[in-house]
Design a protein around this motif. Structure first.
Motif, PDB file in Angstrom:
ATOM      1  N   ARG A  27       0.839  -1.203   0.000  1.00 14.61           N
ATOM      2  CA  ARG A  27       0.000   0.000   0.000  1.00 14.61           C
ATOM      3  C   ARG A  27       0.871   1.250   0.000  1.00 14.61           C
ATOM      4  NH1 ARG A  27      -4.067  -1.194   4.925  1.00 14.61           N
ATOM      5  NH2 ARG A  27      -2.120  -2.001   5.761  1.00 14.61           N
ATOM      6  N   LEU A  28       0.347   2.299  -0.582  1.00 13.13           N
ATOM      7  CA  LEU A  28       1.080   3.562  -0.648  1.00 13.13           C
ATOM      8  C   LEU A  28       0.569   4.532   0.411  1.00 13.13           C
ATOM      9  CD1 LEU A  28       1.101   4.180  -4.516  1.00 13.13           C
ATOM     10  CD2 LEU A  28       2.862   3.058  -3.133  1.00 13.13           C
ATOM     11  N   GLU A  29       1.454   5.420   0.829  1.00 11.66           N
ATOM     12  CA  GLU A  29       1.055   6.521   1.698  1.00 11.66           C
ATOM     13  C   GLU A  29       0.993   7.780   0.847  1.00 11.66           C
ATOM     14  OE1 GLU A  29       3.663   6.853   5.007  1.00 11.66           O
ATOM     15  OE2 GLU A  29       3.224   4.840   5.778  1.00 11.66           O
ATOM     16  N   TYR A  30      -0.141   8.484   0.928  1.00  3.39           N
ATOM     17  CA  TYR A  30      -0.340   9.643   0.060  1.00  3.39           C
ATOM     18  C   TYR A  30      -0.147  10.960   0.804  1.00  3.39           C
ATOM     19  CZ  TYR A  30      -2.419   6.340  -3.232  1.00  3.39           C
ATOM     20  OH  TYR A  30      -2.620   5.290  -4.093  1.00  3.39           O
TER      21      TYR A  30
ATOM     22  N   GLU B  12      -7.949  15.390 -22.683  1.00  6.57           N
ATOM     23  CA  GLU B  12      -8.506  16.403 -23.580  1.00  6.57           C
ATOM     24  C   GLU B  12     -10.005  16.545 -23.353  1.00  6.57           C
ATOM     25  OE1 GLU B  12      -8.751  17.376 -28.386  1.00  6.57           O
ATOM     26  OE2 GLU B  12      -7.541  15.700 -27.637  1.00  6.57           O
ATOM     27  N   GLY B  13     -10.688  15.407 -23.141  1.00  4.25           N
ATOM     28  CA  GLY B  13     -12.128  15.449 -22.901  1.00  4.25           C
ATOM     29  C   GLY B  13     -12.483  16.180 -21.617  1.00  4.25           C
ATOM     30  N   LEU B  14     -11.590  16.139 -20.642  1.00  2.35           N
ATOM     31  CA  LEU B  14     -11.816  16.835 -19.372  1.00  2.35           C
ATOM     32  C   LEU B  14     -11.286  18.266 -19.406  1.00  2.35           C
ATOM     33  CD1 LEU B  14     -10.809  14.009 -16.839  1.00  2.35           C
ATOM     34  CD2 LEU B  14     -13.122  14.805 -17.373  1.00  2.35           C
ATOM     35  N   GLU B  15     -10.737  18.665 -20.564  1.00  2.00           N
ATOM     36  CA  GLU B  15     -10.148  19.984 -20.749  1.00  2.00           C
ATOM     37  C   GLU B  15      -8.989  20.217 -19.782  1.00  2.00           C
ATOM     38  OE1 GLU B  15     -13.288  22.853 -20.550  1.00  2.00           O
ATOM     39  OE2 GLU B  15     -14.068  22.321 -22.533  1.00  2.00           O
ATOM     40  N   LEU B  16      -8.201  19.164 -19.614  1.00  2.00           N
ATOM     41  CA  LEU B  16      -6.999  19.245 -18.795  1.00  2.00           C
ATOM     42  C   LEU B  16      -5.779  19.066 -19.682  1.00  2.00           C
ATOM     43  CD1 LEU B  16      -7.971  16.994 -15.738  1.00  2.00           C
ATOM     44  CD2 LEU B  16      -7.763  19.483 -15.736  1.00  2.00           C
ATOM     45  N   LYS B  17      -4.682  19.681 -19.281  1.00  2.00           N
ATOM     46  CA  LYS B  17      -3.427  19.430 -19.976  1.00  2.00           C
ATOM     47  C   LYS B  17      -2.966  18.015 -19.644  1.00  2.00           C
ATOM     48  CE  LYS B  17      -1.908  24.265 -19.901  1.00  2.00           C
ATOM     49  NZ  LYS B  17      -0.867  25.208 -19.421  1.00  2.00           N
ATOM     50  N   PRO B  18      -2.328  17.325 -20.588  1.00  2.00           N
ATOM     51  CA  PRO B  18      -1.832  15.974 -20.299  1.00  2.00           C
ATOM     52  C   PRO B  18      -0.971  15.923 -19.044  1.00  2.00           C
ATOM     53  CG  PRO B  18      -1.665  16.420 -22.646  1.00  2.00           C
ATOM     54  CD  PRO B  18      -2.074  17.710 -21.992  1.00  2.00           C
ATOM     55  N   ALA B  19      -0.143  16.949 -18.829  1.00  2.00           N
ATOM     56  CA  ALA B  19       0.730  16.964 -17.657  1.00  2.00           C
ATOM     57  C   ALA B  19      -0.080  16.987 -16.362  1.00  2.00           C
ATOM     58  CB  ALA B  19       1.667  18.172 -17.708  1.00  2.00           C
ATOM     59  N   GLN B  20      -1.224  17.667 -16.383  1.00  2.00           N
ATOM     60  CA  GLN B  20      -2.083  17.700 -15.195  1.00  2.00           C
ATOM     61  C   GLN B  20      -2.719  16.339 -14.956  1.00  2.00           C
ATOM     62  OE1 GLN B  20      -4.502  21.065 -16.676  1.00  2.00           O
ATOM     63  NE2 GLN B  20      -4.013  22.116 -14.756  1.00  2.00           N
ATOM     64  N   PHE B  21      -3.320  15.810 -15.991  1.00  2.00           N
ATOM     65  CA  PHE B  21      -4.045  14.538 -15.885  1.00  2.00           C
ATOM     66  C   PHE B  21      -3.096  13.403 -15.512  1.00  2.00           C
ATOM     67  CE2 PHE B  21      -5.990  10.722 -17.786  1.00  2.00           C
ATOM     68  CZ  PHE B  21      -7.252  10.791 -17.233  1.00  2.00           C
ATOM     69  N   LEU B  22      -1.993  13.296 -16.245  1.00  2.00           N
ATOM     70  CA  LEU B  22      -1.049  12.214 -16.006  1.00  2.00           C
ATOM     71  C   LEU B  22      -0.293  12.415 -14.695  1.00  2.00           C
ATOM     72  CD1 LEU B  22       0.385  11.735 -19.624  1.00  2.00           C
ATOM     73  CD2 LEU B  22      -1.396  10.412 -18.485  1.00  2.00           C
ATOM     74  N   GLY B  23      -0.131  13.674 -14.292  1.00  2.00           N
ATOM     75  CA  GLY B  23       0.540  13.949 -13.022  1.00  2.00           C
ATOM     76  C   GLY B  23      -0.253  13.436 -11.841  1.00  2.00           C
ATOM     77  N   VAL B  24      -1.564  13.662 -11.855  1.00  2.00           N
ATOM     78  CA  VAL B  24      -2.424  13.162 -10.780  1.00  2.00           C
ATOM     79  C   VAL B  24      -2.415  11.634 -10.777  1.00  2.00           C
ATOM     80  CG1 VAL B  24      -4.802  13.043  -9.940  1.00  2.00           C
ATOM     81  CG2 VAL B  24      -3.882  15.205 -10.782  1.00  2.00           C
ATOM     82  N   LEU B  25      -2.489  11.051 -11.956  1.00  2.00           N
ATOM     83  CA  LEU B  25      -2.451   9.596 -12.064  1.00  2.00           C
ATOM     84  C   LEU B  25      -1.128   9.043 -11.533  1.00  2.00           C
ATOM     85  CD1 LEU B  25      -3.586   6.895 -13.049  1.00  2.00           C
ATOM     86  CD2 LEU B  25      -2.730   7.460 -15.353  1.00  2.00           C
ATOM     87  N   ARG B  26      -0.033   9.725 -11.850  1.00  2.00           N
ATOM     88  CA  ARG B  26       1.283   9.281 -11.383  1.00  2.00           C
ATOM     89  C   ARG B  26       1.335   9.198  -9.860  1.00  2.00           C
ATOM     90  NH1 ARG B  26       6.304   9.301 -13.509  1.00  2.00           N
ATOM     91  NH2 ARG B  26       5.655  10.477 -15.347  1.00  2.00           N
ATOM     92  N   VAL B  27       0.852  10.239  -9.202  1.00  2.00           N
ATOM     93  CA  VAL B  27       0.871  10.244  -7.733  1.00  2.00           C
ATOM     94  C   VAL B  27      -0.017   9.126  -7.190  1.00  2.00           C
ATOM     95  CG1 VAL B  27       0.342  11.573  -5.657  1.00  2.00           C
ATOM     96  CG2 VAL B  27       1.394  12.701  -7.625  1.00  2.00           C
ATOM     97  N   ALA B  28      -1.143   8.891  -7.834  1.00  2.00           N
ATOM     98  CA  ALA B  28      -2.062   7.851  -7.364  1.00  2.00           C
ATOM     99  C   ALA B  28      -1.428   6.463  -7.408  1.00  2.00           C
ATOM    100  CB  ALA B  28      -3.343   7.870  -8.197  1.00  2.00           C
ATOM    101  N   VAL B  29      -0.644   6.188  -8.429  1.00  2.00           N
ATOM    102  CA  VAL B  29      -0.105   4.829  -8.578  1.00  2.00           C
ATOM    103  C   VAL B  29       1.304   4.671  -8.028  1.00  2.00           C
ATOM    104  CG1 VAL B  29      -1.575   4.347 -10.573  1.00  2.00           C
ATOM    105  CG2 VAL B  29       0.755   5.222 -10.923  1.00  2.00           C
TER     106      VAL B  29
END
Length: 245
Positions: free
Chosen positions: A143-146, A193-210
């Motif tokens: 498990r990860l600590e966030y 793009e569908g959420l009107e987010l920059k890839p860096a924003q979207f993928l950045g949040v995903l990166r922290v999650a995983v």
């Protein structure tokens, strides 16, 4: 005459300059290949430009008449550079075997198949074997600590970050596997793009999650190693964490 070995401060090498035994260098993640090469150059040189020698080459080329008289400097930065070179030159299977003890020493339980899958993502980046823990320990944790602030993407609200994670989970959940890395990346970028987010924003949040951090191994390659089930599990854990704050 055997030249003295000096520290970076030009004083005689002593304990205050760091590791003092071969065992300490080994435990710090230095390869025997690089250490032998490095030590051979302390006071000896074959010519004015060649610095990398295999042991066989050293046996063949080393002669006493090429030992200099001037003091030599034990340059840790040069040793790190040389060690990185030798790590990059290792067979990937050999490197995997050498990395496992460092992960185990950190209290992790690495399986060889996963470590071998990690090698292509780290081999060009490591200067010492012990750096594998800092770079890839998240892969082997149950498990990860966030950190709450890290899960909020740049110029994003908590709600926007939650929506991004839920969207990423839906996209990845529809895939049978992450073997086609290009397809995975295209799908995630399209969702951003569908959420009107920059890839860096979207993928950045995903990166922290995983991974639990903002700076890690290449994201898409990481998803492939984690696999579909563990990736989705971690995204949902991150969503639950944010919801509970």
């Amino acid at each position: 005459h055997v030249p003295n070995v000096m520290g970076p401060d030009k004083r005689k090498l002593s304990k205050r300059h760091g590791a003092t035994s071969v065992i300490q260098f080994r435990d710090a993640g230095y390869l025997s290949e690089s250490l032998v090469n490095f030590l051979a150059l302390l006071g000896w040189s074959y010519d004015d430009h060649t610095e990398l020698f295999s042991r066989q080459q050293l046996v063949k080329l080393f002669t006493l008449d090429k030992i200099g008289k001037s003091p030599s400097v034990f340059d840790m930065a040069k040793l790190d550079w040389m060690n990185g070179y030798y790590i990059r030159a290792l067979d990937p299977d050999d490197l995997a075997d050498r990395l496992i003890p460092f992960l185990e020493r950190a209290g992790l339980k690495p399986d060889r198949l996963t470590v071998r899958a990690v090698v292509p993502l780290v081999q060009e980046r490591l200067k010492r074997l012990d750096e594998i823990v800092e770079r890839a320990d998240f892969i082997f944790k149950e498990r990860l600590e966030y950190d709450h602030q890290l899960l909020i993407g740049p110029k994003m609200t908590e709600v926007a970050s939650l929506n991004a994670l839920r969207a990423a989970s839906r996209v990845l959940d529809r895939m049978d596997s992450f073997d086609d890395e290009a397809e995975v990346e295209r799908a995630l970028r399209a969702e951003a793009e569908g959420l009107e987010l920059k890839p860096a924003q979207f993928l950045g949040v995903l990166r922290v999650a995983v991974t639990g951090n903002t700076v890690t191994l290449p994201l898409i390659g990481t998803l492939k190693i984690l696999g579909r089930d563990k990736t989705i599990e971690r995204i949902r854990a991150a969503v639950n964490y944010l919801q509970g704050m």
